[in-house]
Design a protein around this motif. Structure first.
Motif, PDB file in Angstrom:
ATOM      1  N   CYS A 118       0.838  -1.203   0.000  1.00 12.29           N
ATOM      2  CA  CYS A 118       0.000   0.000   0.000  1.00 12.29           C
ATOM      3  C   CYS A 118       0.874   1.255   0.000  1.00 12.29           C
ATOM      4  N   ARG A 119       1.933   1.244   0.812  1.00 15.66           N
ATOM      5  CA  ARG A 119       2.835   2.402   0.859  1.00 15.66           C
ATOM      6  C   ARG A 119       3.624   2.541  -0.441  1.00 15.66           C
ATOM      7  N   GLN A 120       4.059   1.423  -1.013  1.00 19.02           N
ATOM      8  CA  GLN A 120       4.844   1.471  -2.239  1.00 19.02           C
ATOM      9  C   GLN A 120       4.015   1.953  -3.426  1.00 19.02           C
ATOM     10  N   ALA A 121       2.811   1.410  -3.554  1.00 19.05           N
ATOM     11  CA  ALA A 121       1.972   1.716  -4.714  1.00 19.05           C
ATOM     12  C   ALA A 121       1.164   2.992  -4.527  1.00 19.05           C
ATOM     13  N   GLY A 122       0.929   3.378  -3.267  1.00 21.43           N
ATOM     14  CA  GLY A 122       0.109   4.560  -3.008  1.00 21.43           C
ATOM     15  C   GLY A 122      -1.346   4.343  -3.346  1.00 21.43           C
ATOM     16  N   GLU A 123      -1.785   3.068  -3.327  1.00 22.74           N
ATOM     17  CA  GLU A 123      -3.172   2.733  -3.653  1.00 22.74           C
ATOM     18  C   GLU A 123      -3.699   1.703  -2.649  1.00 22.74           C
ATOM     19  N   THR A 124      -5.016   1.486  -2.689  1.00 18.28           N
ATOM     20  CA  THR A 124      -5.635   0.496  -1.814  1.00 18.28           C
ATOM     21  C   THR A 124      -5.187  -0.911  -2.196  1.00 18.28           C
ATOM     22  N   VAL A 125      -4.921  -1.725  -1.178  1.00 20.76           N
ATOM     23  CA  VAL A 125      -4.458  -3.096  -1.407  1.00 20.76           C
ATOM     24  C   VAL A 125      -5.350  -4.055  -0.624  1.00 20.76           C
ATOM     25  N   GLY A 129      -9.417 -14.302  -0.571  1.00 18.21           N
ATOM     26  CA  GLY A 129      -9.416 -15.756  -0.592  1.00 18.21           C
ATOM     27  C   GLY A 129     -10.696 -16.259  -1.239  1.00 18.21           C
ATOM     28  N   ARG A 130     -10.824 -17.563  -1.319  1.00 26.02           N
ATOM     29  CA  ARG A 130     -12.006 -18.162  -1.930  1.00 26.02           C
ATOM     30  C   ARG A 130     -12.936 -18.705  -0.862  1.00 26.02           C
ATOM     31  N   ASP A 131     -14.210 -18.438  -1.032  1.00 23.14           N
ATOM     32  CA  ASP A 131     -15.248 -18.980  -0.158  1.00 23.14           C
ATOM     33  C   ASP A 131     -16.281 -19.654  -1.051  1.00 23.14           C
ATOM     34  N   GLY A 132     -16.013 -20.912  -1.409  1.00 26.88           N
ATOM     35  CA  GLY A 132     -16.923 -21.632  -2.297  1.00 26.88           C
ATOM     36  C   GLY A 132     -16.952 -21.025  -3.688  1.00 26.88           C
ATOM     37  N   ASP A 133     -18.112 -20.555  -4.102  1.00 29.60           N
ATOM     38  CA  ASP A 133     -18.268 -19.952  -5.426  1.00 29.60           C
ATOM     39  C   ASP A 133     -17.991 -18.455  -5.419  1.00 29.60           C
ATOM     40  N   TYR A 134     -17.449 -17.953  -4.333  1.00 26.07           N
ATOM     41  CA  TYR A 134     -17.239 -16.513  -4.186  1.00 26.07           C
ATOM     42  C   TYR A 134     -15.792 -16.178  -3.840  1.00 26.07           C
ATOM     43  N   MET A 135     -15.423 -14.950  -4.178  1.00 27.14           N
ATOM     44  CA  MET A 135     -14.179 -14.377  -3.693  1.00 27.14           C
ATOM     45  C   MET A 135     -14.500 -13.596  -2.426  1.00 27.14           C
ATOM     46  N   LEU A 136     -13.648 -13.741  -1.414  1.00 30.91           N
ATOM     47  CA  LEU A 136     -13.877 -13.094  -0.121  1.00 30.91           C
ATOM     48  C   LEU A 136     -12.709 -12.163   0.186  1.00 30.91           C
ATOM     49  N   VAL A 137     -13.011 -10.901   0.552  1.00 30.37           N
ATOM     50  CA  VAL A 137     -11.962  -9.957   0.959  1.00 30.37           C
ATOM     51  C   VAL A 137     -11.564 -10.280   2.398  1.00 30.37           C
ATOM     52  N   LEU A 138     -10.306 -10.717   2.582  1.00 33.69           N
ATOM     53  CA  LEU A 138      -9.821 -11.131   3.898  1.00 33.69           C
ATOM     54  C   LEU A 138      -9.200  -9.987   4.681  1.00 33.69           C
ATOM     55  N   ALA A 139      -8.529  -9.075   3.987  1.00 35.37           N
ATOM     56  CA  ALA A 139      -7.863  -7.948   4.653  1.00 35.37           C
ATOM     57  C   ALA A 139      -7.741  -6.811   3.648  1.00 35.37           C
ATOM     58  N   MET A 140      -7.578  -5.594   4.178  1.00 36.86           N
ATOM     59  CA  MET A 140      -7.565  -4.436   3.283  1.00 36.86           C
ATOM     60  C   MET A 140      -6.800  -3.282   3.910  1.00 36.86           C
ATOM     61  N   ALA A 141      -6.015  -2.583   3.093  1.00 33.88           N
ATOM     62  CA  ALA A 141      -5.300  -1.382   3.525  1.00 33.88           C
ATOM     63  C   ALA A 141      -5.701  -0.252   2.599  1.00 33.88           C
ATOM     64  N   ASP A 142      -6.321   0.770   3.138  1.00 33.83           N
ATOM     65  CA  ASP A 142      -6.780   1.894   2.327  1.00 33.83           C
ATOM     66  C   ASP A 142      -5.608   2.749   1.857  1.00 33.83           C
ATOM     67  N   GLY A 143      -5.636   3.122   0.589  1.00 37.87           N
ATOM     68  CA  GLY A 143      -4.604   3.995   0.047  1.00 37.87           C
ATOM     69  C   GLY A 143      -4.784   5.421   0.531  1.00 37.87           C
ATOM     70  N   PRO A 144      -3.771   6.266   0.296  1.00 38.78           N
ATOM     71  CA  PRO A 144      -3.818   7.645   0.797  1.00 38.78           C
ATOM     72  C   PRO A 144      -4.765   8.568   0.036  1.00 38.78           C
ATOM     73  N   SER A 145      -5.223   8.163  -1.139  1.00 36.52           N
ATOM     74  CA  SER A 145      -6.097   9.034  -1.933  1.00 36.52           C
ATOM     75  C   SER A 145      -7.536   8.969  -1.418  1.00 36.52           C
ATOM     76  N   HIS A 146      -8.379   9.793  -1.995  1.00 36.62           N
ATOM     77  CA  HIS A 146      -9.791   9.821  -1.602  1.00 36.62           C
ATOM     78  C   HIS A 146     -10.626   8.816  -2.391  1.00 36.62           C
TER      79      HIS A 146
END
Length: 277
Positions: A118-125, A129-146
């Motif tokens: 997140c710090r290197q790219a300056g964007e949200t990261v 993971g997979r939850d059956g037939d779905y993709m699941l967001v396990l963790a998230m770091a908000d980027g510095p932009s709005h």
């Protein structure tokens, strides 16, 4: 290594250096522990038992030196001597590996790398993971932009909507991927997500092979995602790490983002002990 072994290793290596001392640069001394690691690394990298002569030739060490090291490591159960005389890794190394594995926490390692990216790219990261037939967001770091990302931690979306979703099934056999997408592929709110099982299967396989998947505007308007797979020791994609950013930015400096996200996935695999040397 004990003093006796180290002394033997030093005297052997120094003897070789002494022989060439008047004809060229002296060979640097190699410590006993370095020689031991060379032997262990050679066995690990080749993945099969080997004779002492073959090991000495491979690591470019005097045969007498390697004999001393191997005997010492066999005595300490770091190596084992098989019935045919060949040498292989010992049970003590296995116990060390188990202890190290117990100390690792995938989410802790992945989250740390996520914040670094997140710090290197300056964007949200995100780590997904997979939850059956779905993709699941396990963790998230908000980027510095709005720039706001709709998918937060805990969000589940159909696998065919996202770059990460395709990577998470990319290691499966083609027939499995096709059957999976026949069952779970759905139209997205933007209407841009691919729903044909054959096309999705091919895209998933290619993305997995190249360790990179990019999608833009398929799940959310004007939102792009650049993802790379995190694969376990069996080569299965257990999670992904991805950069989520405005669609126009994703293609303005694509190589910058793809290099970062691939490197992050590789570092997580290495820290988990999943990536081959």
């Amino acid at each position: 290594m004990d003093g006796k072994t180290s002394s033997a290793v030093y005297s052997e290596d120094e003897g070789v250096a002494g022989e060439t001392g008047g004809k060229g640069a002296r060979r640097a001394r190699v410590s006993g522990i370095d020689r031991a690691l060379q032997v262990i690394d050679h066995l690990y990298e080749t993945g099969s038992p080997a004779g002492v002569y073959a090991i000495a030739k491979a690591v470019k060490a005097p045969l007498s030196t390697v004999y001393v090291i191997v005997d010492d490591l066999v005595e300490k159960n770091m190596l084992t001597r098989q019935a045919d005389g060949s040498i292989w890794l010992g049970a003590r190394l296995y116990h060390y590996g188990l202890a190290y594995a117990r100390s690792l926490d995938f989410m802790s390692i992945a989250t740390h790398e996520m914040h670094d990216l997140c710090r290197q790219a300056g964007e949200t990261v995100q780590v997904c993971g997979r939850d059956g037939d779905y993709m699941l967001v396990l963790a998230m770091a908000d980027g510095p932009s709005h720039f706001q990302v709709a998918s937060r931690v805990g969000t589940r979306v159909p696998l065919n909507w996202t770059a990460s979703g395709r990577l998470l099934v990319g290691h499966l056999a083609e027939e499995e991927r096709i059957e999976l997408f026949k069952r779970c592929a759905r139209s997205s709110p933007t209407g841009r997500a691919e729903i044909d099982p054959g096309t999705l299967s091919e895209a998933a396989g290619k993305a997995f092979e190249s360790r990179l998947s990019i999608q833009a505007g398929e799940s959310d308007y004007a939102v792009a995602c650049i993802a790379s797979p995190i694969c376990d020791r069996d080569g299965q994609c257990v999670a992904t790490i991805s950069i989520v950013l405005p669609e126009q930015k994703a293609f303005s400096d694509e190589n910058h983002y793809t290099a970062h996200v691939r490197s992050s996935a590789e570092r997580i695999e290495k820290l988990m002990g999943w990536r081959n040397r």
